[in-house]
Scaffold this active site. Structure first.
Site, PDB file in Angstrom:
ATOM      1  N   HIS A   1       0.839  -1.214   0.000  1.00  0.00           N
ATOM      2  CA  HIS A   1       0.000   0.000   0.000  1.00  0.00           C
ATOM      3  C   HIS A   1       0.873   1.264   0.000  1.00  0.00           C
ATOM      4  O   HIS A   1       0.452   2.312   0.486  1.00  0.00           O
ATOM      5  CB  HIS A   1      -0.940   0.049   1.211  1.00  0.00           C
ATOM      6  CG  HIS A   1      -1.687  -1.222   1.447  1.00  0.00           C
ATOM      7  ND1 HIS A   1      -2.957  -1.452   0.963  1.00  0.00           N
ATOM      8  CD2 HIS A   1      -1.324  -2.363   2.100  1.00  0.00           C
ATOM      9  CE1 HIS A   1      -3.358  -2.661   1.327  1.00  0.00           C
ATOM     10  NE2 HIS A   1      -2.380  -3.247   2.006  1.00  0.00           N
TER      11      HIS A   1
ATOM     12  N   SER B   1      14.824  20.851 -17.662  1.00  0.00           N
ATOM     13  CA  SER B   1      13.630  21.662 -17.877  1.00  0.00           C
ATOM     14  C   SER B   1      14.025  22.933 -18.628  1.00  0.00           C
ATOM     15  O   SER B   1      15.112  23.484 -18.411  1.00  0.00           O
ATOM     16  CB  SER B   1      13.025  22.020 -16.519  1.00  0.00           C
ATOM     17  OG  SER B   1      12.326  23.245 -16.592  1.00  0.00           O
TER      18      SER B   1
ATOM     19  N   LYS C   1      16.277  21.402 -12.548  1.00  0.00           N
ATOM     20  CA  LYS C   1      15.579  20.129 -12.747  1.00  0.00           C
ATOM     21  C   LYS C   1      16.418  19.057 -13.441  1.00  0.00           C
ATOM     22  O   LYS C   1      17.185  19.321 -14.338  1.00  0.00           O
ATOM     23  CB  LYS C   1      14.302  20.340 -13.581  1.00  0.00           C
ATOM     24  CG  LYS C   1      13.193  21.086 -12.875  1.00  0.00           C
ATOM     25  CD  LYS C   1      12.682  20.376 -11.624  1.00  0.00           C
ATOM     26  CE  LYS C   1      11.945  19.088 -11.925  1.00  0.00           C
ATOM     27  NZ  LYS C   1      10.656  19.331 -12.591  1.00  0.00           N
TER      28      LYS C   1
ATOM     29  N   GLU D   1       9.442   7.813 -17.377  1.00  0.00           N
ATOM     30  CA  GLU D   1       8.060   8.310 -17.524  1.00  0.00           C
ATOM     31  C   GLU D   1       7.483   7.967 -18.889  1.00  0.00           C
ATOM     32  O   GLU D   1       6.321   7.569 -19.007  1.00  0.00           O
ATOM     33  CB  GLU D   1       8.032   9.830 -17.347  1.00  0.00           C
ATOM     34  CG  GLU D   1       8.362  10.285 -15.940  1.00  0.00           C
ATOM     35  CD  GLU D   1       8.569  11.793 -15.909  1.00  0.00           C
ATOM     36  OE1 GLU D   1       7.583  12.516 -15.741  1.00  0.00           O
ATOM     37  OE2 GLU D   1       9.717  12.233 -16.090  1.00  0.00           O
TER      38      GLU D   1
END
Ligand code: ARG
Length: 475
Positions: free
Chosen positions: A155, A276, A282, A289
């Protein structure tokens, strides 16, 4: 005039040409189409269906066409609809009317099924190879992290500590099943449909087995109707590929989480991250992803193919032309993902200290306190309740189990003795899971050994089958 133009009184509407043509995507099949034709023409000569001299001319012509297509010198046109008719047209342009003998005893329906199978079996070998490389990278990380402890989660809540090697080996198991599925599917792909003709077979005395042997197929698709209408092998591939990318997507999700400042468990190598345009600080895990994102298109192709086939009567229907783009895209998508994943895993930095710190600051040793009490005779359910109370006390006091003095433990159960500190240390907790498949170091080492030897078997399979599919490149 079209190759099939005889019974028509006028040219097709331009939009129809454009709409029905598949050449824009099935040109990917060119080399397989030509290799299939070479085997077919060889058989036509052997069976004395066409003269040997004609077969020789056709073979030479096909080689020239292959070369022209490979070097971009051949013009492939929508007017000639698909790769099969484009090749045939180029052949006739090259060697004259004798080229028209190639299509004797054959239809585009068995031809396209053949091309698809030749393409896919080669892709299967490539994908299995890429999967084994990823397994290699995961096993390497496992070997380097046999003492790295991190919280295991259920979980997404800290549950019980595990070895990072154990976590990596879970993925090795998943990819091993993927390899098995792809290898198993190979035998269903590797059957020759050629000779089925349009649907019912052919009146010529062809030798289907001869063609199959030349192309290193394990045999023929027995029923001619089935041979031209079966696309199960495409669905099966898309389904197996969906599982591969689902596994990659789960791993991606973990990499994304672990590389966040909140977890800070790993750092992906700069070579596998991007920045970025606005925020100079970043470093984003874009590859992970994007792989996670691309699972959508692969599942989409599976659903698309199942839906296209549902309700199609036997045998060939034009709907089936829709089988190609999804299959090609899936092969490319999985190839791209696997090619990046292996080096990305291999070069990822594992922040062992941060992982360990996370284990030290949680209650993932609570089960072990309960098990300790069970070993002293308490029924598990009672032990569970006692430990629940201890944990609640710790939370209220802002402490972890190992911070409690013995007197505090004794208030909950006088079965607890001084040895509890040893029992609850993360390393003991991990090594206490000393059963087959457990996270104890020696058990994880066993897993690595077994998985590595199975990986060797897969590599042997690759060597054997790469040779088999390369028959195409040789003749
Ligand atoms: N381009 C077709 C396909 O991809 C080849 C088979 C066409 N057969 C036919 N009878 N129209 O499926």
């Amino acid at each position: 005039m079209k190759l099939w133009g005889g019974r028509f009184t006028k040219p097709t509407n331009e939009l129809v040409d454009e709409y029905t043509a598949s050449i824009s995507f099935d040109q990917k099949l060119a080399q397989y189409d030509i290799q299939g034709s070479l085997a077919h023409v060889e058989m036509l000569a052997k069976c004395e269906i066409i003269p040997k001299e004609d077969a020789e001319k056709i073979k030479q012509g096909l080689q020239v066409v292959a070369e022209k297509i490979a070097t971009g010198k051949a013009e492939l046109t929508e007017a000639n609809e698909d790769i099969h008719m484009n090749v045939e047209k180029l052949l006739i342009d090259e060697i004259g009317a004798v080229g028209g003998k190639l299509h004797t005893g054959r239809s585009r329906n068995d031809q396209v099924a053949l091309d698809m199978r030749l393409y896919l079996r080669e892709a299967l070998v490539t994908l299995v190879e890429l999967l084994t490389k990823l397994q290699d990278a995961l096993i390497k990380q496992s070997n380097e992290n046999l003492d790295t402890i991190l919280p295991g989660y259920t979980h997404l809540q800290r549950a019980q500590p595990v070895l990072f090697a154990h976590h990596m080996m879970a993925y090795v198991s998943m990819f091993e099943r993927d390899v098995e599925r792809l290898k198993d599917s190979y035998k269903r792909v590797n059957r020759s449909p050629l000779g089925a003709g349009a649907l019912a077979g052919t009146t010529f005395p062809i030798d289907r087995h001869f063609v199959a042997e030349q192309l290193n197929f394990d045999g023929v698709v027995e029923n001619s109707l089935d041979a031209v209408s079966d696309r199960d092998f495409v669905v099966e591939f898309l389904s197996n590929a969906s599982l591969v990318i689902m596994h990659l997507s789960r791993l991606s999700e973990e990499l994304v989480q672990w590389s966040s400042a909140e977890f800070n468990f790993i750092e992906l190598d700069d070579a596998f991250c991007t920045g970025s345009s606005m925020m100079p600080q970043k470093k984003n895990p874009d590859v992970a992803e994007l792989v996670r994102g691309k699972s959508g298109r692969v599942y989409g192709h599976l659903m698309g193919m199942l839906t296209t086939l549902k309700g199609l009567p036997i045998a060939y229907n034009k709907d089936m032309q829709e089988d190609k783009e999804g299959m090609f895209d899936t092969v490319e998508t999985i190839k791209g993902a696997l090619a990046l994943f292996a080096p990305m895993i291999e070069t990822m930095e594992v922040k062992k200290d941060n992982m360990y710190a996370a284990v030290a600051e949680d209650f993932s040793n609570a089960t072990d306190l309960a098990d300790y009490l069970v070993n002293k005779g308490l029924p598990f359910r009672e032990a569970h309740a006692v430990v629940g109370q201890v944990v609640l006390h710790c939370i209220q006091e802002n402490k972890y189990l190992l911070d409690l003095p013995l007197e505090a433990f004794k208030q909950f159960s006088d079965l607890i003795e001084e040895d509890i500190y040893q029992v609850l240390s993360p390393k003991t907790v991990v090594n206490a899971r000393d059963i087959v498949g457990g996270t104890a170091k020696n058990r994880v080492e066993d897993q690595i050994k077994l998985a590595s030897s199975r990986l060797e078997e897969s590599k042997h399979w690759i060597a054997v089958f790469a040779e088999k599919v390369n028959v195409l490149k040789k003749n």
